[in-house]
Design an enzyme around this catalytic site. Structure first.
Site, PDB file in Angstrom:
ATOM      1  N   ASN A   7       0.642  -1.127  -0.041  1.00  0.00           N
ATOM      2  CA  ASN A   7       0.018  -0.291  -0.086  1.00  0.00           C
ATOM      3  C   ASN A   7       0.666   1.128   0.051  1.00  0.00           C
ATOM      4  O   ASN A   7       1.702   1.664   0.749  1.00  0.00           O
ATOM      5  CB  ASN A   7      -0.715   0.123   1.301  1.00  0.00           C
ATOM      6  CG  ASN A   7      -1.867   0.736   1.430  1.00  0.00           C
ATOM      7  OD1 ASN A   7      -2.080   2.015   0.462  1.00  0.00           O
ATOM      8  ND2 ASN A   7      -2.727   0.928   2.274  1.00  0.00           N
ATOM      9  N   ARG A  90      -2.712  -2.136  -3.869  1.00  0.00           N
ATOM     10  CA  ARG A  90      -3.549  -1.389  -3.465  1.00  0.00           C
ATOM     11  C   ARG A  90      -3.974   0.188  -4.081  1.00  0.00           C
ATOM     12  O   ARG A  90      -2.344   0.527  -4.280  1.00  0.00           O
ATOM     13  CB  ARG A  90      -3.964  -0.766  -1.592  1.00  0.00           C
ATOM     14  CG  ARG A  90      -4.677  -0.126  -1.558  1.00  0.00           C
ATOM     15  CD  ARG A  90      -4.374   0.463  -0.304  1.00  0.00           C
ATOM     16  NE  ARG A  90      -6.025   2.094  -0.172  1.00  0.00           N
ATOM     17  CZ  ARG A  90      -6.122   2.940   0.768  1.00  0.00           C
ATOM     18  NH1 ARG A  90      -4.954   3.069   0.702  1.00  0.00           N
ATOM     19  NH2 ARG A  90      -7.077   3.506   0.654  1.00  0.00           N
ATOM     20  N   HIS A 179     -12.584   3.087  -0.536  1.00  0.00           N
ATOM     21  CA  HIS A 179     -12.357   1.885   1.018  1.00  0.00           C
ATOM     22  C   HIS A 179     -13.904   1.308   0.316  1.00  0.00           C
ATOM     23  O   HIS A 179     -14.581   0.402   1.162  1.00  0.00           O
ATOM     24  CB  HIS A 179     -13.295   2.935   1.913  1.00  0.00           C
ATOM     25  CG  HIS A 179     -12.754   3.366   2.650  1.00  0.00           C
ATOM     26  ND1 HIS A 179     -13.551   4.800   3.868  1.00  0.00           N
ATOM     27  CD2 HIS A 179     -11.310   3.985   3.082  1.00  0.00           C
ATOM     28  CE1 HIS A 179     -12.904   5.277   3.999  1.00  0.00           C
ATOM     29  NE2 HIS A 179     -11.136   4.937   3.948  1.00  0.00           N
ATOM     30  N   ARG A 240     -11.120  15.722   7.582  1.00  0.00           N
ATOM     31  CA  ARG A 240     -12.198  16.360   6.212  1.00  0.00           C
ATOM     32  C   ARG A 240     -13.725  16.501   6.744  1.00  0.00           C
ATOM     33  O   ARG A 240     -13.897  16.050   7.737  1.00  0.00           O
ATOM     34  CB  ARG A 240     -12.079  14.535   4.897  1.00  0.00           C
ATOM     35  CG  ARG A 240     -10.347  14.247   4.615  1.00  0.00           C
ATOM     36  CD  ARG A 240     -10.716  13.780   4.087  1.00  0.00           C
ATOM     37  NE  ARG A 240      -9.454  12.676   3.410  1.00  0.00           N
ATOM     38  CZ  ARG A 240      -9.474  11.803   3.379  1.00  0.00           C
ATOM     39  NH1 ARG A 240     -10.363  11.069   3.838  1.00  0.00           N
ATOM     40  NH2 ARG A 240      -8.448  10.757   2.861  1.00  0.00           N
ATOM     41  N   GLU A 383      -8.909  -5.418   5.017  1.00  0.00           N
ATOM     42  CA  GLU A 383      -8.300  -4.935   3.683  1.00  0.00           C
ATOM     43  C   GLU A 383      -6.894  -5.651   2.498  1.00  0.00           C
ATOM     44  O   GLU A 383      -6.634  -6.163   1.653  1.00  0.00           O
ATOM     45  CB  GLU A 383      -8.491  -3.333   3.329  1.00  0.00           C
ATOM     46  CG  GLU A 383      -9.610  -2.537   3.441  1.00  0.00           C
ATOM     47  CD  GLU A 383      -8.651  -1.322   4.012  1.00  0.00           C
ATOM     48  OE1 GLU A 383      -8.992  -0.932   5.528  1.00  0.00           O
ATOM     49  OE2 GLU A 383      -9.350  -0.305   3.685  1.00  0.00           O
TER      50      GLU A 383
END
Ligand code: ADP
Length: 408
Positions: A7, A90, A179, A240, A383
């Site tokens: 990742n 990823r 996601h 965010r 994940e």
């Protein structure tokens, strides 16, 4: 099969080596602040983690360090690179091209590169990770797993923005979500936990961590999700802002004399829990401050839970009901207070949280009352396992069967 999951972020390289059949993590780690003087490398399983100061000018050098740690010295997990059978990457943005994970070839690399316009930091970093692997492990099969592919099933009414249509045609501006690997994983696990086919269920999945997103999954098909063209849209998050009145953007630019890049930075890095509380993007710190009576921390807590509650309502309406609401990630898995606030007042919708079960800790579990019409579940996300499993499946299908370089 041992799969190395990579990742790559703009200044980081996170990795995990897994044995897929045994579902076992053999090693994991992260190179951080790649390219800076303060670069360091963390390697090892939880109780055996080592932090090593190390210079790494770029992802290529970071990858060399990772492979060295995996194969040599006290941190070695395998005796040579031959014991790594495949690599799963990823990738944040798969655009319209990828509705599933794919074996990486030149065409896939070119498309990931083309899509970097939509996710400049992320796709660019992923390409650096891919190129570093090609250099250090030439010929090793690699699979790209996209954050967006799970949401390619969204209907146009969900993924289009009500802007001039030409913007969609010219720049592919639409909702892609993010996601997706996590939402796919927890939806599959939820169905298995409930012992019902995913195709029979209406699910609302909530990935609530530092980044937050929710999805409506109707009979196994994603029909809506809260993140948009970028991960900025939707829920209030750690730093965010999520969805706001878009007219605020030009207003703030004008009054604060900010450029587009600066206001983008403000909305991505200085807003959310951090912006409202003025304390932290970490919910634990905000919780502590709110329990000590800090009013802005209390407000941040209230806004965050309310933002999730509103999406639950939206997605029940979109699907015409819901069988289970599934929570995951740092906040979803660990914060009983936030879960209590999210579900308070939803009894008229048949959603009843069991306050005792909610306080218990553990892995996959139900936290709704026995008479709740809607199940509320916690499913810890994984994940990396999902990326490793996709890599395993694709390598078996494309290479194992055709007798290519990989031999099981
Ligand atoms: P990321 O999106 O970076 O993967 P995580 O899924 O790790 O984020 O979630 C990080 C968030 O989870 C932080 O806001 C952190 O405060 C929160 N969190 C983790 N553990 C707890 C806890 N026990 N109580 C409340 N919040 C928690």
């Amino acid at each position: 099969m041992n799969v190395l999951v990579i990742n790559a972020g703009s200044s980081s390289l996170k990795y995990r080596l897994l044995n897929v059949e045994r579902q076992e993590v053999l090693a994991k780690g992260i190179c951080e602040r790649v390219g800076s003087q303060e670069a360091f490398h963390k390697h090892g399983l939880d109780d055996n983690e080592r932090v090593i100061d190390a210079q790494m000018a770029d992802h290529d050098e970071a990858m060399a360090l990772v492979l060295e740690s995996l194969t040599h010295g006290p941190t070695a997990a395998v005796s040579s690179l031959d014991e790594i059978d495949a690599i799963g990457h990823r990738i944040v943005q798969g655009g319209k091209y990828f509705d599933r994970s794919v074996l990486i070839d030149d065409d896939v690399i070119a498309k990931i590169d083309e899509l970097a316009e939509l996710a400049p930091l992320h796709n660019g970093a992923a390409l650096m990770g891919i190129r570093a692997c090609q250099k250090h492990m030439p010929g090793k099969p690699m699979v790209a797993v996209f954050d967006t592919s799970f949401f390619q099933t969204l209907p146009p009414k969900a993924y289009m923005y009500p802007l001039p249509y030409e913007l969609y045609e010219k720049y592919a501006i639409r909702k892609y979500g993010a996601h997706g690997t996590s939402h796919r994983y927890i939806s599959e696990r939820a169905a298995s936990f409930l012992d019902e086919p995913l195709e029979d269920l209406k699910l609302i999945t909530c990935h609530i961590g530092n980044g937050c997103s929710m999805s409506a999954i109707d009979h196994g098909v994603a029909v809506d999700t809260s993140m948009g063209l970028t991960p900025l849209d939707g829920l209030m998050m750690g730093t965010r802002c999520g969805a706001i009145d878009p007219a605020i953007v030009p207003f703030v630019m004008e009054h604060e004399n900010l450029t587009g890049a600066e206001v983008n930075d403000l909305m991505n890095k200085k807003s959310g829990l951090l912006g409202i509380s003025g304390i932290s993007n970490d919910l634990r710190s905000v919780r502590e401050a709110s329990e000590n009576g800090d009013e802005r921390a209390m407000l941040a807590y209230d806004m965050y839970s309310n933002s999730i509650k509103k999406y639950i309502g939206q997605y029940i309406a979109v699907m015409g009901g819901v069988d289970a609401i599934v929570l995951t990630a740092g906040v979803g898995e660990n914060c009983d207070k936030m879960r209590r606030m999210i579900f308070s007042g939803l009894q008229p919708l048949g959603i009843k949280i069991d306050l005792e079960k909610n306080k218990e800790r553990g892995g996959e579990r139900l936290i709704s009352t026995d008479d709740s019409e809607v199940q509320i579940m916690i499913i810890p996300t994984d994940e990396e396992y999902m990326i490793a499993r996709d890599t395993f499946d694709i390598v078996h299908e494309k290479i194992g069967v055709e007798g290519g370089v990989f031999v099981d």
